[in-house]
Design an enzyme around this catalytic site. Structure first.
Site, PDB file in Angstrom:
ATOM      1  CG  LEU A 116       1.778   2.129   5.783  1.00  0.00           C
ATOM      2  CD1 LEU A 116       2.555   0.947   5.211  1.00  0.00           C
ATOM      3  CD2 LEU A 116       2.657   3.376   5.823  1.00  0.00           C
ATOM      4  CE1 TYR A 140      -7.383 -10.326  11.183  1.00  0.00           C
ATOM      5  CE2 TYR A 140      -5.046 -10.240  11.692  1.00  0.00           C
ATOM      6  CZ  TYR A 140      -6.300  -9.648  11.699  1.00  0.00           C
ATOM      7  OH  TYR A 140      -6.430  -8.392  12.217  1.00  0.00           O
TER       8      TYR A 140
HETATM    9  P1  A2P Z   1       3.208  -4.595  -0.114  1.00  0.00           P
HETATM   10  O1  A2P Z   1       2.807  -5.876   0.551  1.00  0.00           O
HETATM   11  O2  A2P Z   1       3.458  -4.760  -1.574  1.00  0.00           O
HETATM   12  O3  A2P Z   1       4.334  -3.891   0.611  1.00  0.00           O
HETATM   13  P2  A2P Z   1      -1.601  -1.070   5.638  1.00  0.00           P
HETATM   14  O4  A2P Z   1      -0.500  -1.578   6.514  1.00  0.00           O
HETATM   15  O5  A2P Z   1      -1.974   0.349   5.900  1.00  0.00           O
HETATM   16  O6  A2P Z   1      -2.807  -1.976   5.630  1.00  0.00           O
HETATM   17  O7  A2P Z   1      -1.050  -1.049   4.128  1.00  0.00           O
HETATM   18  C1  A2P Z   1      -0.685  -2.248   3.507  1.00  0.00           C
HETATM   19  C2  A2P Z   1      -0.467  -1.980   2.037  1.00  0.00           C
HETATM   20  O8  A2P Z   1       0.546  -0.999   1.869  1.00  0.00           O
HETATM   21  C3  A2P Z   1      -0.018  -3.190   1.291  1.00  0.00           C
HETATM   22  O9  A2P Z   1      -0.631  -3.122   0.023  1.00  0.00           O
HETATM   23  C4  A2P Z   1       1.492  -3.024   1.156  1.00  0.00           C
HETATM   24  O10 A2P Z   1       1.933  -3.606  -0.055  1.00  0.00           O
HETATM   25  C5  A2P Z   1       1.651  -1.529   1.133  1.00  0.00           C
HETATM   26  N1  A2P Z   1       2.858  -1.077   1.835  1.00  0.00           N
HETATM   27  C6  A2P Z   1       3.427  -1.580   2.949  1.00  0.00           C
HETATM   28  N2  A2P Z   1       4.478  -0.861   3.338  1.00  0.00           N
HETATM   29  C7  A2P Z   1       4.593   0.166   2.454  1.00  0.00           C
HETATM   30  C8  A2P Z   1       5.479   1.264   2.308  1.00  0.00           C
HETATM   31  N3  A2P Z   1       6.489   1.463   3.170  1.00  0.00           N
HETATM   32  N4  A2P Z   1       5.282   2.100   1.275  1.00  0.00           N
HETATM   33  C9  A2P Z   1       4.282   1.907   0.377  1.00  0.00           C
HETATM   34  N5  A2P Z   1       3.403   0.885   0.471  1.00  0.00           N
HETATM   35  C10 A2P Z   1       3.550   0.029   1.487  1.00  0.00           C
END
Ligand code: A2P
Length: 252
Positions: free
Chosen positions: A155, A49
């Site tokens: 998510l 990363y």
């Molecule tokens: P952001 O950085 O704008 O919050 P994952 O953890 O499944 O990889 O998902 C990450 C993505 O989901 C990122 O694009 C993040 O965007 C968004 N995200 C993170 N937390 C939430 C939440 N509680 N609700 C909706 N989207 C979220």
């Protein structure tokens, strides 16, 4: 924060803060500092990363005792192979440098092929997992050896369809929580460690606020039924190793 007991006796916070794809231009430092401030005690990074140094600095500057924070990093494919990986992992554990050993992206096929010859059964296997891809076959294998599943992309990597799924939206209204919180709560209640990623302070905070409610068993059953059995990443696919080696040059 709820913790899970790992098979090696260590405890791991159920929610970890994922920093994959957060750039090392100060953003990782900032995101990790705010995560620690709102209560995260588990940070998930990797050599590939390219932001480990910012994670380290954020942890140091936070003033929180190091032993209170669970940090996961990962060797990359260049460091695999018996001598390199063994030297790095099992020796480091016996010297007290690291506490737990885990693996990632092991499908049932990869797990069954390699793990029987390991001296240490991994404490965790970090794989893609979300309500649309619940990893049933793998979870059965992991459960047999008391290995915890850590969900990356819990998510659905921000999948809009998942985040606006009618069942999830309905539960969010019922519990006065966000869709993201319902999803993460479901996963933790299923016994998974979750690694949600966010650079948004409000979502960083809210993704941790999932321990003041519980989903009922019939709601869990309905959420289990959302599984499609399909994810976005197939580690068994032809050429995946070569693609990862070419795209992540950890020793350059
Ligand atoms: P952001 O950085 O704008 O919050 P994952 O953890 O499944 O990889 O998902 C990450 C993505 O989901 C990122 O694009 C993040 O965007 C968004 N995200 C993170 N937390 C939430 C939440 N509680 N609700 C909706 N989207 C979220």
């Amino acid at each position: 924060m709820e913790k899970f007991l790992l098979r090696d006796g260590n405890e791991i916070p159920a929610v970890g803060f994922g920093v994959f794809m957060i750039p090392a231009d100060g953003s990782t430092y900032k995101a990790v500092r705010s995560a620690l401030e709102v209560g995260y005690r588990h940070i998930d990074t990797a050599a590939a990363y390219f932001n480990e140094a910012e994670v380290g600095k954020a942890v140091k500057d936070s003033g929180i005792a190091r032993e209170e924070i669970f940090i996961t990093s990962k060797l990359w494919l260049q460091d695999h192979g018996y001598a390199a990986a063994r030297k790095a992992l099992e020796d480091a554990k016996s010297e007290g440098m690291i506490h737990s050993i885990g693996v990632s992206n092991m499908t049932p096929e990869i797990w069954n092929r390699f793990v029987p010859s390991f001296e240490t059964v991994p404490a965790v296997n970090q794989v893609e997992c979300n309500p649309y891809f619940q990893q049933r076959r793998l979870r059965k294998i992991l459960d047999e050896s008391d290995v915890k599943l850590e969900a990356w992309g819990p998510l659905g990597q921000g999948n809009k369809k998942l985040l606006s799924d009618p069942l999830i939206t309905e539960l969010a209204e019922k519990y006065n929580k966000s869709a993201g919180q319902i999803i993460l709560r479901f996963e933790v209640q299923e016994g998974m460690i979750v690694l949600p990623k966010s650079t948004n302070p409000e979502r960083i905070r809210s993704n941790l606020a999932i321990f003041d409610f519980a989903l009922a068993e019939e709601e869990m059953d309905k959420l289990r039924a959302l599984d499609t059995g399909k994810g976005t990443h197939d580690p068994n696919a032809e050429g995946v190793g070569e693609m990862l080696l070419a795209n992540y040059k950890v020793h350059d």
